[in-house]
Design a protein around this motif. Structure first.
Motif, PDB file in Angstrom:
ATOM      1  N   ALA A 127      -3.913   2.695  11.025  1.00 43.40           N
ATOM      2  CA  ALA A 127      -5.313   3.132  10.957  1.00 43.40           C
ATOM      3  C   ALA A 127      -5.439   4.593  11.371  1.00 43.40           C
ATOM      4  CB  ALA A 127      -6.177   2.250  11.849  1.00 43.40           C
ATOM      5  N   VAL A 145     -13.781  -0.437   2.923  1.00 46.46           N
ATOM      6  CA  VAL A 145     -12.564  -1.032   3.490  1.00 46.46           C
ATOM      7  C   VAL A 145     -12.384  -2.419   2.899  1.00 46.46           C
ATOM      8  CG1 VAL A 145     -11.399  -1.831   5.580  1.00 46.46           C
ATOM      9  CG2 VAL A 145     -12.810   0.246   5.651  1.00 46.46           C
ATOM     10  N   HIS A 146     -11.344  -2.594   2.091  1.00 47.73           N
ATOM     11  CA  HIS A 146     -11.036  -3.924   1.578  1.00 47.73           C
ATOM     12  C   HIS A 146     -10.329  -4.743   2.657  1.00 47.73           C
ATOM     13  CE1 HIS A 146     -12.324  -3.293  -2.506  1.00 47.73           C
ATOM     14  NE2 HIS A 146     -11.553  -2.224  -2.650  1.00 47.73           N
ATOM     15  N   ALA A 148     -11.613  -6.403   5.186  1.00 45.30           N
ATOM     16  CA  ALA A 148     -12.118  -5.852   6.449  1.00 45.30           C
ATOM     17  C   ALA A 148     -12.022  -6.829   7.611  1.00 45.30           C
ATOM     18  CB  ALA A 148     -13.572  -5.415   6.271  1.00 45.30           C
ATOM     19  N   GLY A 153      -7.639  -4.261   8.716  1.00 42.31           N
ATOM     20  CA  GLY A 153      -9.027  -4.055   8.315  1.00 42.31           C
ATOM     21  C   GLY A 153      -9.975  -3.949   9.484  1.00 42.31           C
ATOM     22  N   LEU A 156      -9.421  -0.627  11.202  1.00 38.63           N
ATOM     23  CA  LEU A 156      -9.992   0.451  10.381  1.00 38.63           C
ATOM     24  C   LEU A 156     -11.506   0.526  10.558  1.00 38.63           C
ATOM     25  CD1 LEU A 156      -8.031   0.035   7.007  1.00 38.63           C
ATOM     26  CD2 LEU A 156      -8.006   2.074   8.465  1.00 38.63           C
ATOM     27  N   VAL A 157     -12.174  -0.622  10.480  1.00 33.37           N
ATOM     28  CA  VAL A 157     -13.633  -0.641  10.596  1.00 33.37           C
ATOM     29  C   VAL A 157     -14.075  -0.088  11.948  1.00 33.37           C
ATOM     30  CG1 VAL A 157     -15.674  -2.123  10.728  1.00 33.37           C
ATOM     31  CG2 VAL A 157     -13.963  -2.523   8.946  1.00 33.37           C
ATOM     32  N   VAL A 167     -19.650   2.180   7.039  1.00 34.80           N
ATOM     33  CA  VAL A 167     -18.568   1.317   6.571  1.00 34.80           C
ATOM     34  C   VAL A 167     -19.091   0.150   5.747  1.00 34.80           C
ATOM     35  CG1 VAL A 167     -16.605  -0.107   7.239  1.00 34.80           C
ATOM     36  CG2 VAL A 167     -17.185   1.925   8.585  1.00 34.80           C
ATOM     37  N   GLY A 169     -17.482  -3.160   4.038  1.00 35.73           N
ATOM     38  CA  GLY A 169     -16.271  -3.961   4.059  1.00 35.73           C
ATOM     39  C   GLY A 169     -16.312  -5.065   3.032  1.00 35.73           C
ATOM     40  N   PHE A 213     -10.206   2.463   1.453  1.00 37.05           N
ATOM     41  CA  PHE A 213      -8.956   2.042   2.066  1.00 37.05           C
ATOM     42  C   PHE A 213      -8.614   0.672   1.484  1.00 37.05           C
ATOM     43  CE2 PHE A 213     -10.647   4.955   5.330  1.00 37.05           C
ATOM     44  CZ  PHE A 213      -9.564   5.821   5.422  1.00 37.05           C
ATOM     45  N   ASP A 214      -7.580   0.635   0.660  1.00 37.06           N
ATOM     46  CA  ASP A 214      -7.264  -0.558  -0.118  1.00 37.06           C
ATOM     47  C   ASP A 214      -5.862  -1.055   0.207  1.00 37.06           C
ATOM     48  OD1 ASP A 214      -6.889  -2.535  -1.984  1.00 37.06           O
ATOM     49  OD2 ASP A 214      -7.698  -1.389  -3.667  1.00 37.06           O
TER      50      ASP A 214
END
Length: 324
Positions: A127, A145-146, A148, A153, A156-157, A167, A169, A213-214
Motif C-alpha cells: 500500500a 479500490v477493487h 476493498a 484492500g 489501501l482504503v 475512496v 471501493g 488500484f486493481d
C-alpha cells in the motif's frame, strides 16, 4: 528439525506437502529465523499454481514475523533474540524455522506485535509504495479500490483516507460491504451486480477517478478502463481473477490517454534506504492508528491448503495468518 512446506509440482492446494528438515548453520550474511506468525498472501497461490514459475521443488510463502535464533558470519545490525519480519524476496516462509539473508529482514518496533507484522508487512508496504511512490495520490483525488474488503484492500482504503482521498471501493458480496465501509470507504459497490464504471461516473459527476488500484486483474480490467478519468492511472498490481492479457496500447488512447502501471514490490524496495523508509512509513501509520490491520482468519500452519482454498474462493475478509 524444522517443519517445512514443499511443492514438488504446481497445481491446486493439494500439491502442498510437508517435510522435517535439519537446517545447516546459517551461512555468511544469513540468520536463522524462528517463525512465530506467518502471513498468507495471494501471491503465494501464484507460485503454487505455476502462474509465477519457480524452480521445483520449492518452498512457499514470503511473509513472516519471528525471532532470530542465530546469526552467520558477517551479519551486522541483527543479534539473537531480535524480533524481525520479512516479506521476501526469498520464498519459504511456510516453515517453523529457516535460514535467510539478513538483508531481507526488518526489525520490528515494540509497538508492532507479531500477528500485526505478519498480517501487515507485505500488504502494508505494498500500500505504501502503490499510493505514495507509484500513484502519488493527492488529497481530494477520487480513487477506486477493487477488492476493498481484502487484506491489501482494507489497508489501501485506510491509507487513502488518511491522506485525504475520496475512496470508492468494490467488494464481491453483501457480506463484505461492512468491512470496506469500516475501513473508511466513502462509497462501496458490488462487483457482481453493480455496473461499476457507470456508478463511478455517477459518483464523480461524470469525470471518473484519478487512480484505480486493481489487484483483481482480468475480471475488473474493462471496468477499470471505463471508470478512469482522462489522463488517469490504472495501477494493476495483482491477478486474483487471472492475468490481464492482450492489452492494445490504442485502448489506453481511446479511454482518455490513460496511464497503466504493473508494479512489483521489489522494484520499489531495492536499496537499504528504500526498504528502511518504506517500512518506517508503514510502522508510523500503524503506530498512529491511521491504519489498523483486520485479521479475519487464523489457520494452523499445516492447514495452509485449506487457507489457500478459502482465499481463492473469495471467502476471506481482511488478512489471514498461519500459526506454527
Amino acid at each position: 528439525m524444522a517443519r517445512v512446506a514443499r511443492i514438488e509440482t504446481t497445481g491446486g492446494p493439494e500439491v502442498i506437502g510437508w517435510a522435517d528438515v535439519e537446517l545447516p548453520s546459517p551461512g555468511p550474511g544469513e540468520v536463522r529465523m524462528r517463525n512465530t506468525v506467518i502471513g498468507l498472501n495471494f501471491i503465494d497461490t501464484y507460485f503454487r499454481s505455476g502462474l509465477y514459475p519457480v524452480p521445483l521443488p520449492s518452498g512457499l510463502g514470503q511473509e513472516a514475523a519471528g525471532v532470530i535464533e542465530t546469526v552467520g558470519e558477517g551479519v551486522t545490525g541483527f543479534a539473537p533474540g531480535d524480533r524481525v519480519a520479512t516479506f521476501g524476496p526469498p520464498i519459504g516462509a511456510y516453515a517453523t524455522e529457516r535460514n535467510l539473508p539478513a538483508s531481507s529482514l526488518f526489525k520490528l518496533p515494540d509497538t508492532v506485535d507479531d500477528e500485526t507484522a505478519a498480517a501487515a508487512l507485505l500488504k502494508g508496504c505494498t500500500a505504501e509504495f502503490l499510493i505514495e511512490r507509484c500513484a502519488r495520490v493527492q488529497p481530494g483525488w477520487p480513487v477506486l479500490v477493487h477488492a476493498a474488503a481484502g487484506g491489501v484492500g482494507q489497508i489501501l482504503v485506510q491509507w487513502l483516507k488518511a491522506i485525504g482521498a475520496e475512496v470508492i471501493g468494490t467488494v464481491g458480496s453483501e457480506a463484505k460491504v461492512a468491512a470496506a465501509r469500516g475501513a473508511g470507504a466513502d462509497h462501496v459497490l458490488l462487483s457482481r451486480s453493480d455496473d461499476i464504471a457507470a456508478r463511478v461516473r455517477e459518483i464523480t459527476g461524470g469525470a471518473g477517478v484519478a487512480v484505480v488500484f486493481d489487484g483483481v486483474g482480468k475480471a475488473t480490467w474493462e471496468a477499470s478502463l471505463a471508470a478512469t478519468r482522462r489522463r488517469g492511472l490504472i495501477v494493476s498490481y495483482g491477478n486474483a481473477s487471472g492475468a490481464v492479457e492482450g492489452v492494445q496500447l490504442r485502448t489506453l488512447a481511446s479511454h482518455g490517454s490513460l496511464f497503466v502501471s504493473r508494479p512489483t514490490s521489489f522494484d520499489y524496495y531495492v536499496t537499504p534506504e528504500e526498504r528502511a523508509a518504506g517500512a518506517g512509513r508503514l510502522f508510523a501509520m500503524l503506530e498512529s492508528k491511521a491504519v489498523r490491520v483486520a485479521i479475519g482468519q487464523r489457520f494452523a500452519l499445516e492447514d495452509v491448503a485449506a487457507a489457500h482454498r478459502a482465499l481463492e474462493a473469495g471467502e476471506t475478509i481482511g488478512s489471514t495468518v498461519l500459526l506454527p
